[in-house]
Motif scaffolding. Structure first.
Motif, PDB file in Angstrom:
ATOM      1  N   UNK A   1      -2.326   5.359  -6.521  1.00  0.00           N
ATOM      2  CA  UNK A   1      -2.264   6.678  -5.879  1.00  0.00           C
ATOM      3  C   UNK A   1      -3.103   7.683  -6.680  1.00  0.00           C
ATOM      4  N   UNK A   2      -3.869   8.494  -5.954  1.00  0.00           N
ATOM      5  CA  UNK A   2      -4.592   9.622  -6.552  1.00  0.00           C
ATOM      6  C   UNK A   2      -4.223  10.871  -5.735  1.00  0.00           C
ATOM      7  N   UNK A   3      -4.501  12.024  -6.270  1.00  0.00           N
ATOM      8  CA  UNK A   3      -4.113  13.263  -5.580  1.00  0.00           C
ATOM      9  C   UNK A   3      -5.272  14.250  -5.545  1.00  0.00           C
ATOM     10  N   UNK A   4      -5.344  15.004  -4.434  1.00  0.00           N
ATOM     11  CA  UNK A   4      -6.352  16.065  -4.304  1.00  0.00           C
ATOM     12  C   UNK A   4      -5.910  17.246  -5.166  1.00  0.00           C
ATOM     13  N   UNK A   5      -6.806  18.221  -5.372  1.00  0.00           N
ATOM     14  CA  UNK A   5      -6.400  19.395  -6.168  1.00  0.00           C
ATOM     15  C   UNK A   5      -5.148  20.085  -5.637  1.00  0.00           C
ATOM     16  N   UNK A   6      -4.936  20.002  -4.328  1.00  0.00           N
ATOM     17  CA  UNK A   6      -3.738  20.640  -3.768  1.00  0.00           C
ATOM     18  C   UNK A   6      -2.504  19.759  -3.894  1.00  0.00           C
ATOM     19  N   UNK A   7      -2.656  18.565  -4.391  1.00  0.00           N
ATOM     20  CA  UNK A   7      -1.511  17.679  -4.608  1.00  0.00           C
ATOM     21  C   UNK A   7      -1.250  16.671  -3.507  1.00  0.00           C
ATOM     22  N   UNK A   8      -2.115  16.561  -2.494  1.00  0.00           N
ATOM     23  CA  UNK A   8      -1.889  15.586  -1.430  1.00  0.00           C
ATOM     24  C   UNK A   8      -2.195  14.179  -1.949  1.00  0.00           C
ATOM     25  N   UNK A   9      -1.223  13.246  -1.804  1.00  0.00           N
ATOM     26  CA  UNK A   9      -1.457  11.873  -2.314  1.00  0.00           C
ATOM     27  C   UNK A   9      -2.412  11.089  -1.419  1.00  0.00           C
ATOM     28  N   UNK A  10      -3.335  10.399  -2.065  1.00  0.00           N
ATOM     29  CA  UNK A  10      -4.255   9.498  -1.376  1.00  0.00           C
ATOM     30  C   UNK A  10      -4.185   8.116  -2.060  1.00  0.00           C
ATOM     31  N   UNK A  11      -4.691   7.121  -1.351  1.00  0.00           N
ATOM     32  CA  UNK A  11      -4.680   5.756  -1.902  1.00  0.00           C
ATOM     33  C   UNK A  11      -6.106   5.377  -2.272  1.00  0.00           C
ATOM     34  N   UNK A  12      -6.320   5.123  -3.575  1.00  0.00           N
ATOM     35  CA  UNK A  12      -7.619   4.698  -4.081  1.00  0.00           C
ATOM     36  C   UNK A  12      -7.610   3.171  -4.221  1.00  0.00           C
ATOM     37  N   UNK A  13      -8.644   2.534  -3.672  1.00  0.00           N
ATOM     38  CA  UNK A  13      -8.688   1.065  -3.676  1.00  0.00           C
ATOM     39  C   UNK A  13     -10.081   0.617  -4.072  1.00  0.00           C
ATOM     40  N   UNK A  14     -10.138  -0.343  -5.024  1.00  0.00           N
ATOM     41  CA  UNK A  14     -11.421  -0.859  -5.483  1.00  0.00           C
ATOM     42  C   UNK A  14     -11.372  -2.386  -5.456  1.00  0.00           C
ATOM     43  N   UNK A  15     -12.475  -3.004  -5.057  1.00  0.00           N
ATOM     44  CA  UNK A  15     -12.567  -4.471  -4.929  1.00  0.00           C
ATOM     45  C   UNK A  15     -13.544  -5.004  -5.974  1.00  0.00           C
ATOM     46  N   UNK A  16     -13.105  -6.033  -6.740  1.00  0.00           N
ATOM     47  CA  UNK A  16     -13.927  -6.636  -7.794  1.00  0.00           C
ATOM     48  C   UNK A  16     -14.313  -8.074  -7.396  1.00  0.00           C
ATOM     49  N   UNK A  17     -15.442  -8.502  -7.922  1.00  0.00           N
ATOM     50  CA  UNK A  17     -15.860  -9.884  -7.694  1.00  0.00           C
ATOM     51  C   UNK A  17     -14.890 -10.857  -8.390  1.00  0.00           C
ATOM     52  N   UNK A  18     -14.831 -12.087  -7.827  1.00  0.00           N
ATOM     53  CA  UNK A  18     -13.964 -13.127  -8.390  1.00  0.00           C
ATOM     54  C   UNK A  18     -14.688 -13.948  -9.458  1.00  0.00           C
TER      55      UNK A  18
ATOM     56  N   UNK B   1       0.834  -1.203   0.000  1.00  0.00           N
ATOM     57  CA  UNK B   1       0.000   0.000   0.000  1.00  0.00           C
ATOM     58  C   UNK B   1       0.868   1.251   0.000  1.00  0.00           C
ATOM     59  N   UNK B   2       1.883   1.279   0.836  1.00  0.00           N
ATOM     60  CA  UNK B   2       2.764   2.448   0.905  1.00  0.00           C
ATOM     61  C   UNK B   2       3.511   2.655  -0.396  1.00  0.00           C
ATOM     62  N   UNK B   3       3.919   1.549  -1.033  1.00  0.00           N
ATOM     63  CA  UNK B   3       4.620   1.663  -2.318  1.00  0.00           C
ATOM     64  C   UNK B   3       3.692   2.215  -3.388  1.00  0.00           C
ATOM     65  N   UNK B   4       2.436   1.737  -3.411  1.00  0.00           N
ATOM     66  CA  UNK B   4       1.482   2.256  -4.385  1.00  0.00           C
ATOM     67  C   UNK B   4       1.165   3.726  -4.119  1.00  0.00           C
ATOM     68  N   UNK B   5       1.082   4.110  -2.829  1.00  0.00           N
ATOM     69  CA  UNK B   5       0.792   5.502  -2.464  1.00  0.00           C
ATOM     70  C   UNK B   5       1.895   6.436  -2.934  1.00  0.00           C
ATOM     71  N   UNK B   6       3.119   5.957  -2.885  1.00  0.00           N
ATOM     72  CA  UNK B   6       4.242   6.809  -3.263  1.00  0.00           C
ATOM     73  C   UNK B   6       4.532   6.766  -4.752  1.00  0.00           C
ATOM     74  N   UNK B   7       4.001   5.780  -5.460  1.00  0.00           N
ATOM     75  CA  UNK B   7       4.313   5.636  -6.874  1.00  0.00           C
ATOM     76  C   UNK B   7       3.201   6.131  -7.750  1.00  0.00           C
ATOM     77  N   UNK B   8       3.361   5.794  -9.059  1.00  0.00           N
ATOM     78  CA  UNK B   8       2.346   6.229 -10.018  1.00  0.00           C
ATOM     79  C   UNK B   8       1.753   5.067 -10.800  1.00  0.00           C
ATOM     80  N   UNK B   9       2.021   3.850 -10.348  1.00  0.00           N
ATOM     81  CA  UNK B   9       1.486   2.689 -11.030  1.00  0.00           C
ATOM     82  C   UNK B   9       0.272   2.126 -10.323  1.00  0.00           C
ATOM     83  N   UNK B  10      -0.271   1.043 -10.901  1.00  0.00           N
ATOM     84  CA  UNK B  10      -1.440   0.377 -10.343  1.00  0.00           C
ATOM     85  C   UNK B  10      -1.027  -1.026  -9.915  1.00  0.00           C
TER      86      UNK B  10
END
Length: 490
Positions: free
Chosen positions: A193-210, A157-166
């Motif tokens: 990772x996604x960012x607010x208009x001010x540039x603060x990084x957030x972690x976006x997470x979505x769960x899909x059915x199997x 999670x921390x690596x995804x938050x700091x990076x730009x990949x999925x």
């Protein structure tokens, strides 16, 4: 040392005896060498093997298809999460979403996300959406009970938050933040990772059915396994007629060889019978007549008082009678008596007479004919005779023995019997041939028979084919004891 009967023949007594060598183990449950398998059985085995291979391939295809489908679905989940984040989530983010306290602005920011997710994101394939800050606090989720809760972020999670990949993988539903998804079955999660208009990084997470993984796995399995299993089945169908024809040809060739072998044996038997009949009805009868003639001349000479001439004719008559005895012994060797006609006891008596003619004393101890007739079938009697014939031939040729004892008895099973035949059979028939000769190193001779001793290998073959057990007790200078054990008929 060896014990001795009263006749001085070596036997296995209470003293220490040479080690027993098992020439061939008995098979009490099998009185014949198994017949070669029929063509139908081999074809059936091939078909069964093919079915097993098909099942194995199908199972392997299921595992491979499941893994491949899962990998493809994970990649697809990552791609979908990336598009959802760029097209819908990032434009709806507000700086107030990260407020530490619940304010009207933060509530408005959450409501804006609610509208976007409800109208444009949520569908049957998406189970849960979460947005985190860097401290592990859930800023927004379509599950209101999670909002405001704080959980530990793992390294991914921390690596995804700091990076730009999925990143995407199968979700670990045992983690505390997934408590409300545990009743949904296996899930795929993707996060970036996604960012607010001010540039603060957030972690976006979505769960899909199997479910999509299962559906894809079925499609892949049908495509892969269908071709593979179909190819195997087609190959088996094409090879089965070829295999059947080959096995049929091999069976026919085997039957031809067996017929030729039987004809050769019959021809040899006929030739032996013809030679024996010619000798018996020709030379032997002529010599008998000569013997009678010489005896008559001796009596005539003695009647005229010519003792010297009478003694000469008596000597000649005795020589002719000895020649007759030798020829009759040879007749037994050339063409043994038929066991079903003369009986096993009479046949062994003829063998004993042949040995006696070589100057070796023979003691014959055999059960009455009626006992042997019920204890052994025709095949068993032939085995006993052949083993006795070969053993006595070895005594005459190699042992330098002066005495031989032949014992043939039907006896109850010995509870302490060490042989397989003796342990299983209710009663056994034992043939024992013991001599006081030079003996031999049984192991060496059996493994590497010298010239003239190949008959020992024949003994092993005869016993093995009949399901009997044959043992030999012998050592240099200690005499020899051959013992054949067969299961008696009930």
């Amino acid at each position: 040392m060896t014990g001795e009967h009263d006749d001085g023949v070596a036997t296995a007594g209470d003293d220490v005896v040479p080690a027993i060598t098992v020439v061939t183990p008995g098979r009490p449950d099998e009185r014949r060498t198994p017949a070669p398998p029929r063509a139908q059985r081999i074809v059936a085995q091939v078909v069964v093997t093919a079915v097993v291979v098909v099942i194995a391939v199908a199972l392997a295809a299921v595992v491979a298809a499941r893994q491949l489908a899962e990998n493809e679905s994970i990649a697809d989940a990552a791609e979908r999460a990336d598009r959802i984040a760029d097209a819908l989530i990032v434009p709806a983010l507000g700086d107030a979403l990260t407020d530490a306290t619940d304010t009207p602005a933060s509530a408005a920011a959450r409501e804006a996300l609610d509208d976007v997710v409800r109208d444009h994101v949520r569908n049957d394939t998406i189970v849960r959406i979460k947005i985190w800050d860097a401290t592990g606090r859930v800023l927004w989720s379509d599950e209101p009970r999670l909002v405001g809760e704080t959980f530990d972020l793992d390294d991914d999670d921390l690596e995804a938050l700091a990076g730009d990949g999925v990143s995407a993988d199968v979700s670990d539903l045992t983690r505390p933040e997934n408590v409300y998804e545990r009743d949904r079955g296996t899930l795929l999660e993707a996060y970036r990772s996604v960012a607010t208009p001010s540039g603060e990084p957030l972690l976006f997470e979505v769960y899909f059915r199997y479910d999509e993984v299962v559906a894809r796995a079925g499609d892949l399995w049908r495509g892969f396994a269908g071709v593979t299993i179909g190819s195997i089945v087609l190959l088996v169908l094409l090879l089965t007629p070829v295999l059947w024809r080959l096995l049929t040809a091999l069976a026919a060739a085997r039957q031809t060889r067996e017929r030729l072998l039987q004809r050769a044996l019959d021809a040899s038997d006929d030739e032996r019978r013809r030679i024996a009949a010619t000798l018996h009805d020709g030379v032997v009868q002529d010599l008998v007549g000569v013997s009678y003639g010489l005896a008559g001349e001796a009596a005539a000479f003695r009647g005229r008082g010519d003792t010297a001439g009478a003694d000469a004719f008596d000597a000649s008559a005795g020589s002719v009678r000895r020649s007759i005895g030798g020829l009759r012994t040879l007749l037994v060797d050339i063409y043994p008596p038929r066991l079903d006609e003369a009986g096993l006891g009479a046949a062994l008596d003829d063998l004993a007479a042949s040995v006696r003619s070589r100057g070796i004393a023979v003691v014959l101890d055999v059960d009455p004919p009626e006992v042997l007739a019920t204890a052994l079938d025709d095949d068993g009697r032939r085995v006993v005779f052949r083993v006795a014939q070969e053993c006595l031939a070895n005594v005459v040729k190699h042992s330098r023995a002066s005495r031989v004892r032949i014992t043939l008895r039907r006896a109850p099973r010995d509870p302490a019997e060490s042989t397989p035949v003796g342990r299983v059979a209710g009663h056994v028939v034992r043939l024992e041939i013991a001599d006081d000769g030079a003996g031999f190193d049984a192991t060496t001779v059996l493994d590497h028979p010298p010239d003239g001793h190949l008959g020992l290998r024949l003994l092993s073959d005869v016993a093995r084919e009949s399901g009997a057990e044959l043992t030999v007790t012998s050592a240099s200078g200690a005499g020899t004891i051959w013992r054949l054990t067969l299961a008696a008929r009930p």
